[in-house]
Design a protein around this motif. Structure first.
Motif, short mmCIF file in Angstrom:
data_model
loop_
_atom_site.label_atom_id
_atom_site.label_comp_id
_atom_site.label_asym_id
_atom_site.label_seq_id
_atom_site.Cartn_x
_atom_site.Cartn_y
_atom_site.Cartn_z
N PHE A 341 0.81 -1.21 0.00
CA PHE A 341 0.00 0.00 0.00
C PHE A 341 0.85 1.27 0.00
O PHE A 341 0.57 2.21 -0.74
CB PHE A 341 -0.94 -0.01 1.21
N TYR A 342 1.91 1.29 0.83
CA TYR A 342 2.72 2.51 0.89
C TYR A 342 3.59 2.68 -0.34
O TYR A 342 3.97 3.79 -0.68
CB TYR A 342 3.54 2.54 2.18
N GLU A 602 -2.43 11.48 3.86
CA GLU A 602 -2.57 10.10 4.32
C GLU A 602 -2.53 10.04 5.84
O GLU A 602 -3.32 9.34 6.47
CB GLU A 602 -1.43 9.27 3.72
N LEU A 605 -5.74 11.60 7.33
CA LEU A 605 -6.91 10.77 7.09
C LEU A 605 -7.09 9.72 8.17
O LEU A 605 -8.19 9.26 8.44
CB LEU A 605 -6.80 10.06 5.73
N ASN B 130 -8.59 0.43 -4.23
CA ASN B 130 -7.18 0.06 -4.06
C ASN B 130 -6.82 -0.08 -2.60
O ASN B 130 -6.10 -0.98 -2.20
CB ASN B 130 -6.28 1.12 -4.70
N ARG B 131 -7.37 0.84 -1.81
CA ARG B 131 -7.07 0.81 -0.39
C ARG B 131 -7.54 -0.48 0.24
O ARG B 131 -6.82 -1.15 0.96
CB ARG B 131 -7.71 2.01 0.28
N GLN B 134 -5.34 -3.45 -1.22
CA GLN B 134 -3.93 -3.47 -0.90
C GLN B 134 -3.66 -3.41 0.58
O GLN B 134 -2.86 -4.14 1.10
CB GLN B 134 -3.24 -2.30 -1.58
N GLN B 135 -4.34 -2.48 1.24
CA GLN B 135 -4.01 -2.29 2.64
C GLN B 135 -4.71 -3.32 3.52
O GLN B 135 -4.19 -3.73 4.54
CB GLN B 135 -4.41 -0.88 3.09
#
Lengths: 663, 440
Positions: A341-342, A602, A605, B130-131, B134-135
């Motif tokens: 993700f990062y 980010e 959030l 996507n979040r 992926q996360q």
């Protein structure tokens, strides 16, 4: 052939929305005319009016509407005055860019405050029942409310006109709009009037918000939707001209409605074409004054850091270390978090870094403030997606295609835009960006309103290569996927872009651009073709922004390209924020700014949904106190540590504002 | 200056050489690599060994009684944008399903929900999707209401190989843009068109105006209702067609056009905020007295709530209503009222049963792997709040029944839905050849 009655009815429809525009634009125009402030947050004040009315009406019921119509604008007026006093006043004398930036920061703050206070959902404003009955006049059948809107708007317009033309205060305001210095010379402290003017403009916008809210609805995006038409009208009518705002507002309202009814495909396009046309032919607007306008004035743009704290050699080493660290980032991220993700976030940062770098080219060096730079970002994204869909999936060809298309469009847009300067340049670039925003949904090949889908990049060329989405390798127990592969490509391209830009700016080309920013006339006198240089800078900048857009399309996390994410004006604003945050005119500063902006988003959030508000506050503080951006922080600290005896390093582009006003 | 010009020449030459070199590499870019079908098949971390002696209480499982562990489901709803009034209901329905499934013995799995906002634009939805993938590692995704957003998520599901239950209603989602990973429990525009078209053209007028929002859903409504009307009545004529941008607020000019024409009825291909605004302005301008207003989604609770008495005398399609006595709807209505206070409406039931169907698919397959669940869901028949429905094998669309209704004065400020006719599930859905999807 449409009957006469039909046309008449549509005319009245046009006047209805036109009157709202008049109220909206009048405040904006007068504020600019007197104070040289482009108030981006005018739309949000408009929305605030509607929201305050909502809160006033709920407990009071039907009669509350009339109470709200008086009370809410007063409240918004007070807020407007407070905004002027605390945030805008410190910025007088600076280049208009900073007002745009500051008020853009205010947009972010107020929008999120509205969501915080009233929620995200669309709400209905309760209007007294007797106003929402249909009325048939000579065959024209409309709601009484439509006539009500016209009447209220008309009364306020007449009232404002009387105020401006028949009272002493109005006379002072008009004089200040023509020649501020002279008013001061006569002994009147015009600054005191600014606050009231701002408040009055805000109150007018609030009334517009209430009456339009009663017709449509009240929602958090109504401010953003209103500001663009407001800008168009102010440009058409003439910045600073109240009469222009009235005629411009009615004209745009009627033209838009008639076009929508009778020539549907042209709707949304004509107003921007008109705006661009007026800016090219008569920038002062249809009713603007030929002389005495402030719009082409430019103040100090805080670019670069001058000497800076670090030496050249240190900076190169620092740059190399940064790149090295970034190159190590994916393995570290994958090991620590277990997912990519990062890495995806870093990809997004790299794309915006290139975009911000491209803007610095024109803004930080040539001093051209472009409010429509997202045009090239969006066109680049669409062009690459189209190449991948119809031509070949090779990512190299997609990138090249985007760069070429953007360069061509930048050439055309640049040639037209550089004929004007200052605020007009900002407006015309905004106009072009909005034109493309509207155009792109009208065609099938750009996906219409659904956008483009189904494109996939291939890492390779002419049949040799591997689809990006399928890249997968497991090394040392870590799973490297498409995001990581893309990361290294994007990193390489970002470094290359920076080196390319640096090379350009260290060459004579860069010096000429800087001298153009400092004084265009002198550069012309020395013998340089200023127009060609500006255009070249614009083309390179556009092409680089196109590269950023192409990378967006290639990014494995992108599965759709739509106009909202690529061509909306708020992205032009965001990239300017990144550039200023990092530090204009330093090339790597904006890239840093992109990282900080997205990284902060980010981070914030995770704590609150209102990240825009927090960023807006940070940004406003930066604009007022640290206008040279993050890269100037070491310098600022150093000068503080050294003490007040040492001179402040730093370069300001452009002469003193007062002097150039006499040109 | 000399070095300057020669350097420039050099750069120009390099550029020209480079371009000619690349020019030969234009087309002919076929896929030469075989695609690996399994990218990241994350097995749930805690799969218990079959030491469980719990037997499933339900009737749908055929696999062994192993605890399937935890599965992450991404729930994406429009909480901002023009559909922000519809999103929360969708989320509430899904939440109830998650709660019931996690507490129930019938389901041997645990749903780990992740909630995100799709907005009403594809760009925002992309980030949200996507979040969650992926996360959070989601392999099942539900959501979206805008059909444009849903179409882009279809694409996403295909490339990520995860199961997606869309909340959008345009036909192409399980039609021309269908793929094997997408299953839809929401009722599509063709099904609603079947319910409303014949009634409208036979009872409300044969000269029909169409006003749509210019995006996937609006286009779908226009196409489907027009063709069904043509088939139902040979006197049908199209009085005119207008389209507004999605998210518009000002419909004055369109309303004037419609009232100045000789249309008997108008079909509104729009929903959410657009429908509310249009109808409100139309009633204020007196259009309702001249023309019969028919909106395929007029019956939505949110729409009726916002319009109040203005909705009286308008017509609409019904995808769901809390008073329906089919399947296990009654327990759903009761549970929803206990949990959230109000009665559930269409988006709530879509959220509820989409998540339940996912779970049922996994139970039937005996695995939380999307590839297995996909096989179990395709062509399967399941009990839902709309009765027994089949997720058709050829397009994965649920065979939902639909109704035609009129909004009549209710007890409070909101109108009531009075159904006029029902179209059963097997009649409402056109054959696969007609929607352009063939998944076998």
């Amino acid at each position: 052939m449409p009957g006469a009655i039909d046309v008449l009815e549509q005319l009245v429809n046009g006047l209805t929305v036109g009157m709202v525009y008049v109220l909206l634009a009048a405040g904006l125009s007068v504020i600019f005319g007197v104070m040289d402030v482009i108030n981006f947050s005018h739309g949000e004040l408009f929305a605030l009016g509607a929201y305050f009315a909502l809160s006033i009406i709920s407990p009071l019921g039907g009669a509350g509407f009339w109470v709200a119509l008086v009370l809410a604008p007063l409240l918004v007026g007070v807020i407007g005055m407070a905004i002027e006093r605390t945030t805008i006043r410190p910025l007088y004398g600076r280049d208009p860019l900073y007002h745009i930036l500051l008020t853009f920061g205010l947009v972010l703050i107020i929008q999120d405050l509205i969501v915080l206070g009233w929620g995200r959902q669309q709400q209905q404003l309760t209007v007294p029942e007797y106003l929402t009955q249909p009325l048939d006049l000579f065959g024209v059948q409309l709601s009484i409310y439509s006539y009500f809107m016209i009447v209220v708007g008309g009364l306020l317009a007449v009232g404002t006109w009387l105020l401006l033309n028949r009272t002493k205060y109005g006379m002072i305001v008009r004089a200040g709009s023509q020649d501020r210095q002279m008013v001061r010379n006569v002994g009147i402290d015009i600054d005191k009037y600014y606050t009231v003017v701002f408040g009055f403009g805000a109150a007018l916008a609030a009334v517009a918000g209430i009456i339009l809210g009663g017709y449509q609805n009240v929602n958090p995006t109504m401010g953003g939707d209103a500001i663009i038409p407001a800008f168009i009208i102010v440009v058409l009518g003439g910045l600073g001209s109240f009469r222009g705002a009235v005629y411009g507002g009615l004209l745009v309202g009627v033209v838009q409605t008639l076009l929508r009814t009778y020539v549907e495909p042209l709707e949304g396009l004509i107003v921007f074409l008109l705006m661009i046309g007026v800016l090219l032919v008569k920038p002062q607007g249809l009713f603007g004054q030929e002389t005495g306008g402030h719009a082409e004035e430019e103040g100090d743009l805080f670019v670069g850091t001058g000497g800076g704290v670090l030496s050249q050699a240190t900076r190169v080493k620092l740059g190399a270390v940064t790149v090295g660290l970034l190159a190590l980032a994916p393995p570290v991220i994958l090991t620590v978090t277990g997912n990519s993700f990062y890495v995806s976030l870093l990809n997004e940062i790299l794309i915006w870094a290139i975009f911000a770098l491209s803007l610095d080219f024109v803004m930080g060096y040539a001093g051209l403030v472009s409010l429509g730079h997202t045009l090239f970002y969006g066109v680049g994204a669409y062009a690459s997606a189209l190449v991948m869909l119809h031509l070949t999936s090779s990512f190299l060809v997609a990138i090249l295609g985007a760069i070429l298309v953007c360069a061509v469009i930048a050439w055309i847009v640049g040639t037209l835009s550089i004929r004007v300067s200052g605020v007009y340049f900002a407006m015309i670039t905004l106009g072009f960006a909005e034109l493309f925003y509207e155009l792109v949904v009208k065609f099938e090949f750009t996906g219409g309103s659904d956008g483009l889908l189904g494109f996939d990049a291939v890492f390779g060329l002419a049949g040799l290569g591997v689809p990006l989405a399928d890249i997968e390798a497991t090394l040392f127990g870590m799973e490297f996927g498409a995001e990581t592969a893309f990361f290294y490509v994007a990193l390489a391209l970002a470094v290359l872009s920076l080196l390319f830009a640096r090379r350009f700016m260290n060459a004579p080309f860069g010096s000429v651009l800087q001298s153009i920013a400092e004084s265009e006339e002198r550069t012309k006198f020395i013998g340089y073709d200023v127009t060609t240089y500006k255009r070249r800078a614009f083309v390179i900048s556009g092409a680089m922004a196109g590269l950023a857009g192409a990378l967006l399309a290639i990014d494995p996390n992108t599965f759709v390209i739509s106009r909202g994410q690529t061509l909306h004006w708020i992205h032009s604003g965001e990239v300017i924020v990144m550039t200023i945050l990092g530090g204009m005119g330093t090339l790597f500063g904006p890239m840093l700014g992109a990282g900080v902006f997205l990284g902060l988003e980010e981070l914030i959030l995770g704590y609150t949904e209102q990240w825009r508000m927090v960023l807006g506050v940070i940004f406003v503080l930066f604009v007022i106190f640290v206008p040279r951006g993050l890269v100037s922080v070491p310098t600022v600290i150093q000068s503080r540590l050294r003490g007040p005896d040492e001179g402040e390093p730093g370069v300001t582009a452009g002469d003193d504002a007062e002097v150039s006003a006499d040109d | 200056m000399d070095s300057g010009t020669s350097r420039r020449k050099f750069i120009a030459l390099t550029g020209a050489v480079g371009l000619t070199g690349l020019a030969g590499c234009g087309g002919g870019d076929g896929d030469t690599t075989t695609t690996e079908a399994d990218t990241q098949t994350d097995q749930p971390a805690d799969t218990d060994t079959p030491a469980d002696t719990e037997t499933p209480g339900g009737t749908t499982t055929t696999a062994a009684a192993t605890d399937l562990g935890s599965v992450t489901v991404g729930i994406l709803n429009p909480m901002t944008g023009s559909y922000s009034s519809l999103g929360p209901g969708q989320r509430d329905g899904a939440k109830l399903a998650v709660k019931q499934i996690n507490a129930s013995d019938e389901f041997n799995l645990e749903i780990d929900p992740v909630y995100e906002d799709t907005g009403t634009t594809a760009g925002t939805a992309q980030q949200a999707a996507n979040r969650v993938v992926q996360q959070n590692g989601a392999q099942f995704v539900f959501g979206a209401i805008s059909s444009s957003v849903a179409l882009s998520l279809n694409e996403f599901a295909k490339s990520e190989e995860l199961i997606y239950f869309p909340g959008g209603a345009a036909v192409p989602i399980t039609g021309s843009a269908c793929n094997e990973w997408v299953f839809r429990f929401e009722t599509n525009t063709a099904q609603v068109a079947e319910a409303i078209s014949a009634y409208t053209v036979n009872n409300l007028g044969t000269n029909v105006w169409f006003h749509i929002a210019d995006y996937a859903y609006g286009d779908s409504v226009y196409k489907r209702t027009k063709s069904r009307m043509q088939a139902a009545n040979s006197d049908f004529t199209e009085a005119g067609k207008t389209a507004s941008q999605l998210g518009s607020s000002n419909f004055g000019s369109y309303i004037s056009q419609i009232s100045n024409s000789d249309a008997d009825a108008v079909i509104l291909g729009m929903t959410g905020g657009d429908l509310i605004n249009f109808t409100s302005q139309a009633v204020d301008a007196g259009l309702k007295d001249q023309v019969n207003i028919v909106g395929p989604t007029m019956s939505f609770q949110v729409v009726r709530g916002a319009l109040g008495s203005k909705a009286e005398g308008t017509y609409g399609g019904v995808r769901y209503n809390a008073s329906i006595d089919l399947g296990d709807n009654n327990q759903f209505v009761q549970a929803f009222q206990d949990e959230h206070g109000g009665r559930p409406d269409n988006f709530e039931r879509v959220g509820y049963d989409s998540v339940r169907l996912m779970a049922r698919g996994m139970m039937k397959a005996g695995s939380t792997d999307p590839a297995d669940a996909k096989e179990a869901l395709a062509g399967g028949t399941f009990t839902t709040v709309l009765g027994d429905i089949t997720l058709r094998g050829c397009d994965h669309q649920a065979t939902n029944p639909t109704w035609m209704a009129e909004m009549v004065p209710g007890d409070g400020k909101m109108t009531k839905v009075e159904t006029l006719s029902k179209t059963p599930g097997d009649e409402a859905l056109p054959p696969c050849s007609d929607v352009g999807c063939n998944l076998g």
